[in-house]
Structures are given as structure tokens and as C-alpha cells.
Scaffold this active site. Structure first.
Site, mmCIF file in Angstrom:
data_model
loop_
_atom_site.group_PDB
_atom_site.id
_atom_site.type_symbol
_atom_site.label_atom_id
_atom_site.label_comp_id
_atom_site.label_asym_id
_atom_site.label_seq_id
_atom_site.Cartn_x
_atom_site.Cartn_y
_atom_site.Cartn_z
ATOM 1 N N GLU A 270 0.922 -0.981 0.085
ATOM 2 C CA GLU A 270 0.154 -0.077 -0.274
ATOM 3 C C GLU A 270 0.777 1.049 -0.106
ATOM 4 O O GLU A 270 1.509 1.381 0.846
ATOM 5 C CB GLU A 270 -0.773 -0.095 1.558
ATOM 6 C CG GLU A 270 -1.623 -1.054 0.923
ATOM 7 C CD GLU A 270 -2.236 -1.056 2.680
ATOM 8 O OE1 GLU A 270 -3.518 -0.273 2.461
ATOM 9 O OE2 GLU A 270 -2.096 -1.536 3.753
ATOM 10 N N ARG A 485 5.514 -14.272 9.254
ATOM 11 C CA ARG A 485 5.603 -12.634 9.426
ATOM 12 C C ARG A 485 7.395 -12.156 9.921
ATOM 13 O O ARG A 485 7.521 -13.020 10.617
ATOM 14 C CB ARG A 485 5.507 -11.421 10.164
ATOM 15 C CG ARG A 485 3.828 -11.030 9.185
ATOM 16 C CD ARG A 485 3.162 -10.011 9.957
ATOM 17 N NE ARG A 485 3.513 -8.996 10.653
ATOM 18 C CZ ARG A 485 3.359 -7.438 9.737
ATOM 19 N NH1 ARG A 485 2.111 -7.726 9.433
ATOM 20 N NH2 ARG A 485 3.897 -7.156 11.054
ATOM 21 N N LYS A 495 2.545 1.924 10.655
ATOM 22 C CA LYS A 495 2.643 3.512 9.997
ATOM 23 C C LYS A 495 2.157 4.535 11.104
ATOM 24 O O LYS A 495 3.121 5.619 11.552
ATOM 25 C CB LYS A 495 1.561 3.133 8.286
ATOM 26 C CG LYS A 495 2.517 1.961 8.111
ATOM 27 C CD LYS A 495 1.586 2.356 6.688
ATOM 28 C CE LYS A 495 1.377 1.152 5.797
ATOM 29 N NZ LYS A 495 1.194 0.796 4.831
#
Length: 765
Positions: A270, A485, A495
Site C-alpha cells: 500500500e 512475518r 505506520k
């Protein structure tokens, strides 16, 4: 500002912490009020550091500021003396919002006046050990001692934790005696060969072959051919859980005609933030898998949320992919397909698989969403309303398009389209409805003929919806594969949290070298090859992996040892005058002393040189091998040994050829006619391993900042060989560490970031 810093330092804050506090106006104001009260209560007397720390922690965690004076009084009068008591006091206040508190009840709740004697601790621990004696005797030191500590802390709530632990350790030792050889043997691993394998999502469970045997294998070896239990292109139907329809084989045949049986993957970030170390594994896995199997990989921006997307993120993402050594086959965007995605949504409605819903956003949050009363509305009505959504005839949040399906996690009818009156970075005002990830992701994979849709484990719950949507529209359906992950301790990568760090002035920007974004690691001087090697060592794992930063730093040292040319720099200079040096000269220094064939550079050598202050002692100490009044030292690469004959203010020495004197105990680095430079020394940004864990850091990650995470040395000296260095060029400053030239450098002043120390700090392991 200076006065405020002094005020905050008066309660024991470091200068750095005081300056950071000033950046938060609300916190600063509240802390000043508390300190004013301290001065009123104590007069000119100073507050001790323990009380000052409690005061600061109280101010950062207190929600009801009407209780500030009340709690400050208890801390200053030493009725609350520990973090445990403070936490209890804050909990009590939170659960008792009434204006008038019952002081007796409050004091009982947070242990005011409670004294736990050593005898009480001894008696309580003795009872606990007696309770578990049979299991202790059977398991000895393999017994989980945390059970004893937990019960002791419960029984002795207000006791000093260290005293309790010491008592537990002492009584266990007394009860069991010293550890024997049998106690020191490693506990045998449990035989898991007969265990029923854990099932995930319709009995889909994937193990990568050789997952536990990746040591020494390159990433390409781990990802090549049969190394993974992945399907071959066109054989999607062989994957367990893959949904086969009457048209599946025809669609696969057409897919193979278009791709020629080529492996196709994609990396779909993204564009609303900067990539971090976890993305490095995703990039290596997606691009690496394609490369290892002679395939292609797309860089696809998932640009379906115009509110958060910025050009700088698009640019930085592509830059970081290429920095890691990968070239996308093509750069695509979800927005490339907005019209097609809209047409497919219309088709989905016509097929009876989607409907327009008027439930509000807050009603759709969570997993226990009430069934929509509009689920069975007529197809024609939904088509009309969806067209009106497209034309901007509804307000944001008033309506959505939802898909008729239930996801693995129980979430019912996920949203496919929502209204956002925000211009898009690429399409401008063309659209006011935007597709969601759940709708867009699998369809873009299908449109681009992706063979292997590789994503992290949190998307495993979306696998069935992935298959469902492709099949509901009768489209080619790729296969989604999940991997674990990669996480790192002592950092945050969210973020939202990085933005908070930037906004509060704790870090400068997304590329602050204390962060673990890829731009920050590059700025700090981490070579891309070191990051790729780190990902290879982590391996291709299904399980989530949490690694320590020192393991990444080891890969960095390994890479820089072979690629960073040597130079000499002095961080804390001490001027030295060589009184008997015949003439000024030049010295040739090898760029790589272990392999002098790789080149060299020349540095001046004159009567005035500079050495590190720590390389000279006026008084000899045991074990010290460098320069003292009684002990000479060699100068690296110069061919001279120097002996002291002056004072500390300006050290005067004489020199002799190293061939003419006894070999000294040590050789030190030096500079002559150097360049002045700024050096930035970095340590971990956070004090605790898991700054986001409320159990470890109750006051939140912003309270866990390491005040010594950045030290700036403004007047360091470096030899002239680095004068023409380019931004991000890396050097090993001999005996000091690895350094990289920062973008803040100018022609007048070079700025170097310390990348890593020469050797691993044992305290960081």
C-alpha cells in the site's frame, strides 16, 4: 526553554529526556504543575531521583488531572515509594471517579504504610516451596521457577521484588542442593512424530520443505523448484483446499496459453507509508521466488485508499525494491483496473452475490456484525443504487456494496466498495467509490495471471474469500500461499506509531537511522546485501519469526568487512606534537589490510597528530597497553613508535622507527592534517524488547524511549582520504566502527553515521 530544561532535570530527568518532554506541551504543562507543588511542600529541599522518576511516570499516565495534586502529595511524602504502588494508585483512581475519595480505602488499595519484613518473606516462600516439594524433587531445576515467583508475589504483594527473588533462589538451593551434571543436561526434545498435525482453515496446513534446515542455504536455494511444496503453474487444482468448478480446467488452460507456464508473483504494498524490515522478507520472498524459478514478479501498488496515499511513498517503495537488487517485470497499480473492477462488481450483483447495504460503518466493525436487513434486496434495486453510488448521490458512509459470503474468521458479508470523496493520486476525481482489499486483491492477481499469490499469515483468514470471489465471477483463480512475518525486537514498524514518533520530535523522519524502515537502514549505512543475507538466514518459514537486532547487525559487519575501505578517524581528539620528527611525510594506508591488492590511499604524517584521549593515560593502570609516561605505543601504518615526554594539555612525544625499538604492546590509530566532521552515534531507540507490549511497557511505547539513542560528536576528526566520499559511501574507521556518509553532509562539513560497532556488544545479546 533552558529554564524549563533545568526544572525538569531537578527531578532527575536527563537533559535529553527533559528536552524531549518539552516537545509535548500538555505533558510539560502538567509536569510543571506537579514540580511547583513539590517546591511548595519541600521548600528549597531537593527531590530524590526515585521520587522524581515516580512523579514523572505518574504525570505521563494520569488521565484525571484533578487528581494531580493528590498523587503528587503521596509521592513527595514518601507514602507511595514504588512503581507497583503507583500502578495500584492509578488503577484505584481510574475505578473511583467520584469527587471525594476515601483516603483509608485508597491507602489500603495501594499499600501505603505496609512494611513487609524479611521474616515474612522467608515464611511465605517456605510455605510455597513446601506446597510444591514433590514436584520440585521430581523435576529439580527443570521445574518452572516462575510458578514459585508468581505465588510469592501474590502472597507478598507489596514486598520488594528483588528480595522475594533472592529468597526464592536461596531456599530452592537449600532444598535441592547445588546443580548436578544431570541438572545441567539439556532437556530432551519431545517426540512429536505421533502428534496429530494442527489444522488451519478447511484442513489447509502448509509446511515448507526443509524449513528447519535452511542453515547455510542461499535464499535462491531455499526458493528453487522442489524446495517448496508449491504447485506448478497450471496445477492449481492440486493444492489442498483449492475450489474446483465446472469451468476451472478451461480457465487454467487459457491461463497457461497466456503465460506459457511461467511462474508469476507480485509484491503488492500500500503506498501510504515507507517499507520496513518486515517488507524486506516479503520483497525477497516474492521477487526471489520468481527469480529462482525463472519467472517474473510485478510491483503492484494497492492504491485503493486515496486519503493516505502520497507520491513520496510510491517513489520510495520502488526505490527500496531496486536498492535490494530486484527489478520489477512491470510496475502496476490496482487503479489501472478501476473500470474493470467496477464492471466486475456490477456482474457480481447481477449474479446475486452482492448487494447495496445501508448499515453504517460503526455497525460493520468487529466480527459480530448484525445481519443486514438489505441482504435479500432485489438485484435490480442493488444495481440502481450501486450506479447512484458511482454518480456521487450518497454521502460518505451512507451506503456500501457488500459480498454475500462468510469468511473463515466468521466475518459476514465483507465490504467490496465504499464511498470516499477524496481525489485519487492517479485518477483524480473520476471515481468517488473505491474497492476494498478483500475485493481488489484476488481480482488483480487474476487479471495479471499471477500463479503464486504469496502473503503473510494474517491474510490466511481471507483465503476462502479469495477463492470464492474468483469463482463467483468465473475467473481464473490463482493460489494464495502464506508465510510467517518477520518481526524485530526493540522497535516499532507500525505506520501510525512511526508517524507519532515523527510528530513528537523523537525521530526526525521516516529515514531516521534509529528506525527499522528500509530508508532508515540505508541512511544508517546497512548494505542491501546484508539485509538480503539476513532474510536468507531467517529462512522461508511458515511461523512468525521475531529476531534480535544484533543478528541483523552481524550480517552487516560481515558484508562491510569485505566492502568498506579503511580510514582513520578520531572522535575525542588529543593533540600530540612529535618533537623529533625529521620532516613531514606521507604514509600509504591499505584500504583492506587483509588484502592489500585491493588498493590503498595516502594520508599526511606531520609533527602534529591527533589521537583518541582514551589512548593515553597519565598514570599507568594494570592491563592498560596504550600510551603512558612509562609505556610507548605504535602508530598504525606510520612505521613509528612514540614515547611521552609532555603533559596532558598538549602531549609532546618523541618518535623512533619501529624497526629500531622493541615492539610495543599496542598500535593506535591517529590523524594528521585532518578534516573536521560530525559523527552521529546510534543506540537502540527503545529500552525494552517489546515497547508495544503493555505488560512490558504499561505507559505505552512513547514512554520507553532510550534517552541515549543518539549522541552527536560535532568536532570529530577524520583523515583526508574520505574527503571526496559520496552520500551512503561506507568506511571502517579503524578501531572505532563502521560508518556511512549521511545526506546532511556538505562540502564544508562531512556528517557520518555509525552503522555498527566493530564487534558485537555482549550486553545487547
Amino acid at each position: 526553554m533552558a529554564d524549563a530544561v533545568s526544572i525538569f532535570m531537578s527531578i532527575g530527568l536527563s537533559e535529553q529526556k527533559a528536552k524531549e518532554t518539552l516537545k509535548n506541551e500538555a505533558l510539560s504543562s502538567t509536569l510543571k504543575k506537579a514540580i511547583d507543588q513539590v517546591h511548595r511542600l519541600l521548600g528549597s529541599a531537593s527531590i530524590d531521583k526515585t521520587a522524581g522518576t515516580l512523579l514523572y511516570n505518574m504525570v505521563t499516565r494520569l488521565k484525571d488531572l484533578n487528581r494531580l495534586s493528590f498523587l503528587t502529595e503521596y509521592i513527595i511524602t514518601r507514602k507511595i515509594t514504588s512503581e507497583l504502588q503507583l500502578s495500584a494508585a492509578l488503577d484505584f483512581i481510574k475505578s473511583h471517579p467520584q469527587k471525594n475519595l476515601d483516603r483509608l480505602e485508597f491507602e489500603a488499595a495501594c499499600g501505603v504504610g505496609v512494611m513487609v519484613t524479611p521474616e515474612q518473606i522467608e515464611d511465605a516462600v517456605e510455605l510455597i516451596i513446601r506446597k510444591h516439594k514433590d514436584q520440585l524433587l521430581a523435576e529439580r531445576y527443570r521445574f518452572n521457577m516462575g510458578i514459585l515467583m508468581g505465588e510469592a508475589r501474590t502472597a507478598l504483594k507489596w514486598a520488594d521484588g528483588k528480595m522475594v527473588k533472592n529468597e526464592v533462589d536461596m531456599q530452592v538451593l537449600h532444598f535441592l542442593g547445588p546443580k548436578t551434571e544431570a541438572d545441567l543436561e539439556k532437556k530432551p526434545k519431545r517426540d512429536r512424530s505421533n502428534l496429530e498435525p494442527k489444522l488451519f482453515l478447511h484442513k489447509i496446513y502448509f509446511l515448507f520443505v526443509g524449513e528447519a534446515n535452511t542453515e547455510g542455504k542461499s535464499l535462491m536455494e531455499q526458493l528453487r523448484g522442489e524446495a517448496l511444496k508449491f504447485h506448478k503453474p497450471g496445477e492449481n487444482y492440486k493444492t489442498e483446499g483449492y475450489v474446483v468448478t465446472s469451468n476451472t480446467m478451461n480457465l487454467l488452460k487459457k491461463h497457461l496459453e497466456e503465460t506459457g507456464g511461467q511462474v508469476r508473483s507480485r509484491f503488492p504494498p500500500e503506498p501510504n507509508g515507507i517499507l520496513h524490515i518486515g517488507h524486506a522478507k516479503a520483497i525477497n520472498f516474492n521477487f526471489g521466488f520468481a527469480k529462482a524459478n525463472n519467472g517474473i514478479c510485478f510491483l503492484r501498488y494497492d492504491d485503493t485508499n486515496p486519503e493516505k496515499e502520497e507520491e513520496k511513498y510510491f517513489t520510495a517503495i520502488k526505490e527500496m525494491v531496486e536498492w535490494l537488487g530486484y527489478k520489477p517485470y512491470a510496475v502496476t497499480h490496482a487503479s489501472d483496473h478501476f473500470q474493470l473492477l467496477y464492471d466486475l462488481a456490477v456482474d457480481l450483483i447481477r449474479r446475486g452475490h452482492a448487494y447495496v447495504c445501508h448499515q453504517r460503518g460503526e455497525e460493520l466493525k468487529g466480527h459480530n456484525v448484525p445481519p443486514s436487513p438489505w441482504r435479500e434486496r432485489p438485484v435490480e434495486e442493488s444495481l440502481l443504487l450501486f450506479d447512484r453510488m458511482r454518480k456521487g448521490m450518497f454521502a460518505e458512509g451512507e451506503v456500501t456494496l457488500r459480498m454475500k459470503m462468510v469468511m473463515e474468521d466468521g466475518k459476514m458479508d465483507p465490504v467490496a466498495y465504499r464511498i470516499k470523496y477524496t481525489p485519487h493520486h492517479r485518477t483524480g476525481d473520476t471515481w468517488c467509490i473505491y474497492p476494498t482489499y478483500d475485493y481488489t486483491h484476488c481480482l488483480c492477481d487474476s487479471i495479471e495471471n499471477i500463479t503464486h499469490s504469496l502473503c503473510t499469515k494474517e491474510f490466511q483468514s481471507r483465503r476462502s474469500s479469495y477463492f470464492w470471489l474468483c469463482n463467483a465471477l468465473d475467473l481464473y483463480c490463482p493460489v494464495q500461499w502464506e508465510y510467517g512475518r518477520l518481526n524485530l525486537t526493540y522497535t516499532v514498524v507500525s505506520k501510525r506509531k512511526i508517524i507519532k514518533l515523527v510528530e513528537t520530535g523523537i525521530v526526525r523522519d521516516w529515514d531516521d537511522p534509529r528506525l527499522f524502515t528500509l530508508t532508515a537502514l540505508r541512511r544508517r549505512g546497512f548494505p542491501s546485501q546484508a539485509i538480503n543475507n539476513f532474510c536468507a538466514r531467517v529462512g522461508v518459514t511458515v511461523a512468525q519469526t521475531t529476531m534480535e537486532p544484533h543478528l541483523l547487525e552481524a550480517c552487516v559487519r560481515e558484508a562491510l568487512n569485505d566492502t568498506a575501505p579503511r580510514a582513520m578517524a578520531i572522535l575525542e581528539p588529543l593533540k600530540v606534537t612529535i618533537t623529533n620528527l625529521p620532516t613531514n611525510k606521507e604514509v600509504r594506508v591499505p584500504d583492506f589490510p587483509a588484502n592489500e591488492a585491493k588498493g590503498s590511499h595516502v594520508v599526511p604524517f606531520s609533527k602534529t597528530i591527533f589521537i583518541e584521549q582514551s589512548d593515553f593515560r597519565e598514570v599507568m593502570e594494570k592491563g592498560y597497553k596504550r600510551l603512558t609516561s612509562d609505556q610507548p605505543v605504535g602508530l598504525r601504518h606510520a612505521g613509528y613508535v612514540i614515547s611521552q615526554n609532555g603533559s596532558m594539555c598538549e602531549l609532546e612525544v618523541t618518535c623512533a622507527s619501529s624497526d629500531s625499538v622493541e615492539k610495543p604492546k599496542a598500535f593506535i590509530h591517529w590523524v594528521s592534517d585532518p578534516l573536521r566532521c560530525e559523527v552521529r552515534m546510534y543506540e537502540r531507540l527503545f529500552l525494552h524488547k517489546n515497547p508495544e507490549d503493555p505488560a512490558e511497557v504499561p505507559a505505552g511505547f512513547l514512554s520507553d524511549i532510550n534517552p541515549n539513542s543518539l549522541t552527536v560528536i560535532e568536532s570529530a576528526l577524520v583523515d583526508r582520504s574520505v574527503g571526496k566520499a559520496k552520500v551512503f559511501e561506507k568506511f571502517q574507521f579503524e578501531r572505532v566502527g563502521y560508518f556511512s556518509l549521511d545526506p546532511d553532509s556538505t562540502s564544508e562539513k562531512l556528517v557520518f553515521n555509525r552503522t555498527v560497532t566493530l564487534k558485537e556488544d555482549p550486553g545487547k545479546m
